[in-house]
Design a protein around this motif. Sequence first.
Motif, PDB file in Angstrom:
ATOM      1  N   PRO A  14     -18.220   8.857  -4.906  1.00  0.00           N
ATOM      2  CA  PRO A  14     -18.234   8.592  -6.342  1.00  0.00           C
ATOM      3  C   PRO A  14     -16.863   8.798  -6.987  1.00  0.00           C
ATOM      4  O   PRO A  14     -16.227   9.835  -6.789  1.00  0.00           O
ATOM      5  CB  PRO A  14     -19.231   9.616  -6.882  1.00  0.00           C
ATOM      6  CG  PRO A  14     -20.054  10.021  -5.716  1.00  0.00           C
ATOM      7  CD  PRO A  14     -19.190   9.873  -4.504  1.00  0.00           C
TER       8      PRO A  14
ATOM      9  N   LYS B  39     -14.688   7.565 -10.770  1.00  0.00           N
ATOM     10  CA  LYS B  39     -14.775   6.853 -12.043  1.00  0.00           C
ATOM     11  C   LYS B  39     -13.475   7.057 -12.808  1.00  0.00           C
ATOM     12  O   LYS B  39     -12.982   8.183 -12.904  1.00  0.00           O
ATOM     13  CB  LYS B  39     -15.944   7.418 -12.854  1.00  0.00           C
ATOM     14  CG  LYS B  39     -16.403   6.501 -13.960  1.00  0.00           C
ATOM     15  CD  LYS B  39     -17.643   7.073 -14.617  1.00  0.00           C
ATOM     16  CE  LYS B  39     -17.909   6.369 -15.923  1.00  0.00           C
ATOM     17  NZ  LYS B  39     -18.828   7.126 -16.775  1.00  0.00           N
TER      18      LYS B  39
ATOM     19  N   SER C 172     -15.835  13.100  -6.907  1.00  0.00           N
ATOM     20  CA  SER C 172     -16.605  14.252  -6.435  1.00  0.00           C
ATOM     21  C   SER C 172     -15.769  14.923  -5.359  1.00  0.00           C
ATOM     22  O   SER C 172     -15.609  14.388  -4.277  1.00  0.00           O
ATOM     23  CB  SER C 172     -17.952  13.806  -5.868  1.00  0.00           C
ATOM     24  OG  SER C 172     -18.528  14.893  -5.172  1.00  0.00           O
TER      25      SER C 172
ATOM     26  N   THR D 134     -18.343  14.946 -14.682  1.00  0.00           N
ATOM     27  CA  THR D 134     -18.334  14.870 -13.230  1.00  0.00           C
ATOM     28  C   THR D 134     -19.017  13.573 -12.829  1.00  0.00           C
ATOM     29  O   THR D 134     -19.740  12.970 -13.631  1.00  0.00           O
ATOM     30  CB  THR D 134     -19.093  16.038 -12.578  1.00  0.00           C
ATOM     31  OG1 THR D 134     -20.472  15.912 -12.920  1.00  0.00           O
ATOM     32  CG2 THR D 134     -18.559  17.373 -13.045  1.00  0.00           C
ATOM     33  N   THR D 135     -18.776  13.161 -11.591  1.00  0.00           N
ATOM     34  CA  THR D 135     -19.381  11.907 -11.141  1.00  0.00           C
ATOM     35  C   THR D 135     -20.898  12.024 -11.073  1.00  0.00           C
ATOM     36  O   THR D 135     -21.586  11.019 -11.040  1.00  0.00           O
ATOM     37  CB  THR D 135     -18.820  11.510  -9.771  1.00  0.00           C
ATOM     38  OG1 THR D 135     -18.942  12.626  -8.884  1.00  0.00           O
ATOM     39  CG2 THR D 135     -17.363  11.114  -9.868  1.00  0.00           C
TER      40      THR D 135
END
Lengths: 459, 527
Positions: free
Chosen positions: B83, B85, B147, B276-277
Amino acid sequence: MMRTAAPQPPVADTGFVSTAARLVSDTRFAVAVIGAGPAGLAAAAGAAEAGAESVLLLERDYRAGGILNQCIHDGFGLLRYREILTGPEYAEREIQSLSAYHKDSPSDSTIFLAASTFVQTIHRSGTGYFILYCMSSGQFTAIQARSVIFAMGCRERTAGAISLPGTRPAGIMTAGTAQRLMNIQNITVGKRAVIIGSGDIGLIMARRLTLEGAEVAAVTEIKPFPGGLDRNIRQCLYDFDIPLHLSTGIIRIHGKKRVEGVTMASIDPDGTLDAASARFVPCDTVLLSVGLIPEHELVRDAGALIDTVTRGPVVDQNLMTSIPGLFACGNLLQVHDLVDYASKEAESAGRNAARYARGDVETGTACPVTALHGIQYVLPQKISIGGRIEFSLRVTAPEINFRIQFLPGSGNDAPPSDLPPAAPLFSKKFARVSPSEMIRITVSCPKAEPLEVSGGAEY
Amino acid sequence: MALHDVVIVGAGVIGCSIAAALAGTGLSILVLEKEADAGFCTSSSNSGVVHSGIHYASGSNRARFNVAGNQLMEPLCRELQVPFKRTGKLTVAWNVQQAAKLIKLYEQGLANGVPDMQIIDRDAMETLQPGISGIKALYTPTTGIVSPYELTIALAERAYANGVEFSFCSRLSKIKPPGSSSPHFRLVVEKDERTANSSTYRPAANSQLQARVVINAAGLGSAEVARMTGIETPDIFPCRGEYYILDKRLKDSLNLLIYPVPGAHSGGLGIHLTNTTEGVILIGPSNEYIKDSEDTATTAEILQALRNEGHRLLPSLDTNDFIRSFSGIRPKLAPPDEGGFRDFIIESSPEVPGFIHLTGIESPGLTASPAIAEHVKEMVGQLLPLGKRNNIITGRPPINGTPFLSTRFANAGLEEKAEMTARDPDYGSIVCRCETVPLAEIKNAVLRIFGPITLAGIKYRTRAMMGRCQSGFCLQRISEILEEHFNIPAEQQTLKGPGTELFTGRLRPLDPDKAANLPQTGREYSE
């Protein structure tokens, strides 16, 4: 006894409901009950008794009974059965009482149990049904129900939720987790424990650990009075010489790998920790009994209003939430100290949900019931129809000669009035009250109107 | 005595990045890790921020590897299915002095090659994050989140699948550099004897090893490891950062990262709000120099300060709805009386040829890790012949034949959930109710662990036990699964490896039929 290896057929050995072990998608039920613990079982019975054509009990564990299954101590059922029962015995009674609604043929049966079933989300369909999306025994299904009763109980507050300072090694768990590990899974959790918090589960586990040969070095409570019932303080702590430290907080958990001890200190009346009183208590296990939180996530996601004090949904005198057709009972609604009351409350929710399913629930404008001085909370939080209404409440602190009054209130938005105060609908002096003991009061309310509930000591 | 071309000390994000970069080049590589899994120390306990590069002095290693790492991170995460972003970040000024500092940061960012920065005023701040406080902000859209523990695990998996060996619960105690007695490094590894003869632990490396090249990626232990070779290296000053994790319910209340303007002598970038992811919000980290580099305690005073600071950054945020606190420890080179930051040391030792020394890799080490790994690979190439990487397993590899599950059940739509469950009924059995982790994912995670099987290892791979109830519901169920599906008896189950045993034994003797199926542990089960 070793814990059972594989999920048992959920109901074959309990004598009631057989079918819905495999749920069929799009099956319609009059009432769906989420959770088959004491509240869910009684709610299902209440719904069936009130004439619901079909009631589906959805349970995430592989059998009915909920937390009662791990409560092997006695003290259950004194009010409901006039007997002293263990948790599993109480569950057995409740399950047996449902057998009247079960016939050999599914088409003749009223109550169905789907065990090993997790309800994921609830949507409202356009046809007056709620759709419950479930993971059930390894399949994904969506069933429908006219009304839904939330009876998922509560969960324990965790070390994280109370910001327990110090390290986070192995050996810290909630008292209820330890209870399940010991009583169902045959696992010992430690040799020397400190129990943080004096909730009932912690008290019960203090005794349980002692009986199994572990040492309980201390039970600590940040408040100046215990959280659990008096009888548990006596029977679980005093009878076993387990020290209870009131007004005591935890400064630090020690141990990098496994718990090695805790540092505790007294709390001064102004709420600060007295560092001079700090002392280290060696232990390999810390159990937490620091409060219970209603499992309200599903009901909140369904759109129901949540009470910031009880953390359960806001309900009216029918135990219906702010979403018509969704009902709540048991520890999801408020944390009960006796299961007998949870069962009684749940039966009532079941009857009302059955009535709702056949379009037989009257509603009016909801008027607020407000907890004022001395009162933590009052349930129901709203009334929409007058009548004899059973309220439950808790006080904020232990008191003697405490008068509790129900007064017609102004409501939140009514203008101030010059009229003399109205006569109380209820007024009674209680010799002794405590936050650990829920108070139940039946009040005749002539009509739906705002109510204010307050309490104060009279000397 | 086993001879390896390369021994990497430390399976944090730096060690695993280097292992993954070197995997498949024809070298025999061993990673030594004192903990029971990859990323159990600093790499799992941080903000998970992929920094833009505004904070570091131009020309420094930190600036250079940060900006390069920021570019490499997104494609790397895509390939490893980790993950990631790109959220963007606001560094917020509350007064004119701080606003002046924003301009300095902007200029430093320009010099470092940080793209697309903007200094924005209140209206624009409010548009990006309703309810935010402050008068001006530096907006860096290239800041992202990853993450950190999943990245570390994925890198370790890639390395492992491509032939790198890992030895966990293995603490390096001695290094003898090459000399007259041996042309190679000789290493002594302390093994925890509790890891022997147990189904929970996998065999660790021999206690005596040889290596042609030793790479020191030991993080908090990097000074100690370097000194084993006789070289001089500055002290590491452990500096703890405490965090709060807010309830998942609040995830939509923060659109992007919010940081204060860092103080001049602060050992960190200041307490900030981070997405957080997984969708939870972090408040932290604090900044406390401590003596013991393993003391990951939290303290009541700091936790209170975190809540206050979180509230100051975003007054609309309900900072009282948290589920857990934790702390991580920075391996800082800057001593407490100096504060601030010193640069990363990354060098092929001139005194001890073959020893590659990395130390002081604190923030932005996570961001920099892919760029540092490429750089270290070049350093190794000057010491040993590197083969062409062909036939390398790319993507997120299967581990010992068990494929990676790319769709997390909790993130799947209703139809997809139905399909997954129809395909494998283990999806229909939910083990962790807070994070909706089904049995299928627990089993998959256990099968993919190639070191010791621990509860924390399962947690970091599945998110089970990370939710609101903090394992109150699923701990006992996961314990049952480990017994029933993997023959790991409860007494051998640990949180994070030897010494962290979760339980102390049985109340009653086990059913003899059951006991026969469990591995022998040397315990007597008879009455």
